[in-house]
Design an enzyme around this catalytic site. Structure first.
Site, PDB file in Angstrom:
ATOM      1  N   SER A 184     -34.705  -3.858  -9.272  1.00 17.69           N
ATOM      2  CA  SER A 184     -33.237  -3.956  -9.190  1.00 17.69           C
ATOM      3  C   SER A 184     -32.751  -4.670 -10.449  1.00 17.69           C
ATOM      4  O   SER A 184     -33.498  -5.464 -11.032  1.00 17.69           O
ATOM      5  CB  SER A 184     -32.837  -4.777  -7.963  1.00 17.69           C
ATOM      6  N   TYR A 188     -34.816 -11.799  -2.337  1.00 16.78           N
ATOM      7  CA  TYR A 188     -34.627 -10.451  -2.892  1.00 16.78           C
ATOM      8  C   TYR A 188     -34.823 -10.488  -4.414  1.00 16.78           C
ATOM      9  O   TYR A 188     -35.618  -9.722  -4.974  1.00 16.78           O
ATOM     10  CB  TYR A 188     -33.235  -9.931  -2.538  1.00 16.78           C
TER      11      TYR A 188
HETATM   12  N1  LIG Z   1     -28.783   0.620  -3.063  1.00 12.66           N
HETATM   13  C1  LIG Z   1     -28.667  -0.202  -4.076  1.00 12.66           C
HETATM   14  O1  LIG Z   1     -27.552  -0.511  -4.536  1.00 12.66           O
HETATM   15  C2  LIG Z   1     -29.911  -0.788  -4.722  1.00 12.66           C
HETATM   16  C3  LIG Z   1     -29.774  -1.469  -5.938  1.00 12.66           C
HETATM   17  C4  LIG Z   1     -30.900  -1.986  -6.566  1.00 12.66           C
HETATM   18  C5  LIG Z   1     -32.141  -1.802  -5.993  1.00 12.66           C
HETATM   19  N2  LIG Z   1     -32.259  -1.152  -4.802  1.00 12.66           N
HETATM   20  C6  LIG Z   1     -33.606  -0.970  -4.261  1.00 12.66           C
HETATM   21  O2  LIG Z   1     -33.839   0.402  -4.084  1.00 12.66           O
HETATM   22  C7  LIG Z   1     -34.856   0.589  -3.092  1.00 12.66           C
HETATM   23  C8  LIG Z   1     -34.422   1.679  -2.147  1.00 12.66           C
HETATM   24  O3  LIG Z   1     -33.322   1.201  -1.407  1.00 12.66           O
HETATM   25  P1  LIG Z   1     -32.130   2.113  -0.903  1.00 12.66           P
HETATM   26  O4  LIG Z   1     -30.925   1.647  -1.606  1.00 12.66           O
HETATM   27  O5  LIG Z   1     -32.532   3.519  -0.962  1.00 12.66           O
HETATM   28  O6  LIG Z   1     -31.980   1.579   0.588  1.00 12.66           O
HETATM   29  P2  LIG Z   1     -32.544   2.098   1.972  1.00 12.66           P
HETATM   30  O7  LIG Z   1     -32.328   0.974   2.920  1.00 12.66           O
HETATM   31  O8  LIG Z   1     -31.983   3.411   2.304  1.00 12.66           O
HETATM   32  O9  LIG Z   1     -34.104   2.314   1.702  1.00 12.66           O
HETATM   33  C9  LIG Z   1     -35.093   1.356   1.947  1.00 12.66           C
HETATM   34  C10 LIG Z   1     -36.075   1.952   2.944  1.00 12.66           C
HETATM   35  O10 LIG Z   1     -37.128   1.003   3.172  1.00 12.66           O
HETATM   36  C11 LIG Z   1     -37.489   1.116   4.535  1.00 12.66           C
HETATM   37  N3  LIG Z   1     -38.202  -0.075   5.008  1.00 12.66           N
HETATM   38  C12 LIG Z   1     -37.722  -1.330   5.112  1.00 12.66           C
HETATM   39  N4  LIG Z   1     -38.670  -2.132   5.609  1.00 12.66           N
HETATM   40  C13 LIG Z   1     -39.780  -1.369   5.815  1.00 12.66           C
HETATM   41  C14 LIG Z   1     -41.083  -1.632   6.295  1.00 12.66           C
HETATM   42  N5  LIG Z   1     -41.469  -2.857   6.664  1.00 12.66           N
HETATM   43  N6  LIG Z   1     -41.955  -0.604   6.373  1.00 12.66           N
HETATM   44  C15 LIG Z   1     -41.590   0.649   6.020  1.00 12.66           C
HETATM   45  N7  LIG Z   1     -40.366   0.959   5.547  1.00 12.66           N
HETATM   46  C16 LIG Z   1     -39.477  -0.045   5.446  1.00 12.66           C
HETATM   47  C17 LIG Z   1     -36.162   1.293   5.249  1.00 12.66           C
HETATM   48  O11 LIG Z   1     -36.330   1.798   6.572  1.00 12.66           O
HETATM   49  C18 LIG Z   1     -35.415   2.232   4.311  1.00 12.66           C
HETATM   50  O12 LIG Z   1     -35.575   3.587   4.670  1.00 12.66           O
HETATM   51  C19 LIG Z   1     -35.057  -0.773  -2.448  1.00 12.66           C
HETATM   52  O13 LIG Z   1     -36.232  -1.369  -2.958  1.00 12.66           O
HETATM   53  C20 LIG Z   1     -33.838  -1.553  -2.901  1.00 12.66           C
HETATM   54  O14 LIG Z   1     -34.081  -2.938  -2.952  1.00 12.66           O
HETATM   55  C21 LIG Z   1     -31.177  -0.638  -4.150  1.00 12.66           C
END
Ligand SMILES: NC(=O)c1ccc[n+]([C@@H]2O[C@H](COP(=O)([O-])OP(=O)(O)OC[C@H]3O[C@@H](n4cnc5c(N)ncnc54)[C@H](O)[C@@H]3O)[C@@H](O)[C@H]2O)c1
Length: 255
Positions: free
Chosen positions: A146, A160
């Site tokens: 991130s 985080y």
């Molecule tokens: N959306 C944003 O703005 C953003 C920004 C920067 C970084 N990120 C990072 O991007 C990545 C993807 O996130 P996203 O935005 O697609 O959100 P999201 O919540 O849709 O995806 C994260 C997935 O991880 C799964 N998960 C959580 N805990 C788990 C576990 N213990 N076992 C198995 N699966 C598990 C969730 O069920 C979910 O489907 C993450 O690492 C997040 O930190 C997101």
């Protein structure tokens, strides 16, 4: 050019996408399947709607990616079903606003849980995936960090941010250790992306407010992150390893 116009060829490649139950993980899995790759999708959530039907094959495993036994089983099943494992996309993450607070007062149980989900899950998948990549004589990994990893924040999410910083280091370290075996590792650093994690962006007023902080004046999509991930997993990125890529509409370039 929009992301959907970029095409890659993944026929003959097997991938494991960790965190494929929604958001970026599902978008990466779908993009790989559409490009002919065979994909093992793993997530703690039940199987979502909308998984592409081909041309690549897919299988969904529901389970907790902090559980070493689950990952061992998922990697084993990838090899059994698809004949090996070439690619790993690590997208699991949780952002527990309100519970994930400052280092000086965070509940240490929350700290440990966030570290286990965001960081240890990526260590575990790498432990099981790399030996399979070695058998193939090549491999590629992407790990989603991130832009929080690049800075401090007044709206503190300490676990985080620290976990995302550690992913940058982990990715570079894996890249150095296995470069001689043609196994690449790269890191993606997204800014605001409209996914289930950022469900607050479902509200158009909130989305417009977030967009004001972005030079391109909008938030990103999971498909745009998937396009970058596919490039990094593809042979087109054959000379790219140990690198990190910001995808944030210009936010971190602001003065
Ligand atoms: N959306 C944003 O703005 C953003 C920004 C920067 C970084 N990120 C990072 O991007 C990545 C993807 O996130 P996203 O935005 O697609 O959100 P999201 O919540 O849709 O995806 C994260 C997935 O991880 C799964 N998960 C959580 N805990 C788990 C576990 N213990 N076992 C198995 N699966 C598990 C969730 O069920 C979910 O489907 C993450 O690492 C997040 O930190 C997101």
């Amino acid at each position: 050019m929009v992301a959907s116009n970029i095409s890659f060829e993944f026929r003959g490649n097997a991938a494991l996408v960790a965190g494929a139950g929604g958001g970026m993980g599902l978008a990466i899995a779908n993009a790989l399947i559409k490009a002919g790759g065979d994909v093992m999708l793993v997530d703690i959530k039940p199987k979502p709607e909308g998984i592409e039907s081909g041309p690549g094959r897919h299988h969904y495993v529901q389970g907790d990616l902090t559980d070493d036994a689950l990952i061992k089983r998922a990697v084993g099943e990838t090899v059994t079903r698809f004949g090996g494992l070439d690619l790993l996309a690590n997208t699991v993450g949780v952002l527990w606003l309100g519970r994930d607070t400052s280092a000086v007062d965070i509940d240490l149980g929350v700290w440990d849980q966030v570290m286990a989900i965001n960081l240890k899950s990526m260590v575990l998948t790498a432990r099981h995936a790399v030996p399979e990549m070695k058998k193939r004589g090549k491999g590629a990994m992407v790990h989603v960090s991130s832009i929080q990893a690049l800075r401090g924040d007044t709206k503190v999410q300490e676990a985080y941010g620290a976990s995302k910083g550690a992913i940058r280091s982990l990715s570079k370290s894996l890249a150095m250790q296995f470069a001689a075996e043609s196994i690449r590792s790269n890191c993606i650093l997204p800014g605001f992306i409209h996914t289930p994690m950022q469900a607050r962006l479902d509200d158009p007023a909130v989305k417009a407010k977030f967009a004001e902080f972005v030079p391109l004046r909008r938030v990103g999509t999971a498909e745009e992150v998937a396009a970058l991930a596919l490039y990094l997993l593809s042979d087109a990125a054959g000379f790219v390893t140990g690198a990190e890529f910001v995808i944030d509409g210009g936010r971190t370039a602001l003065p």
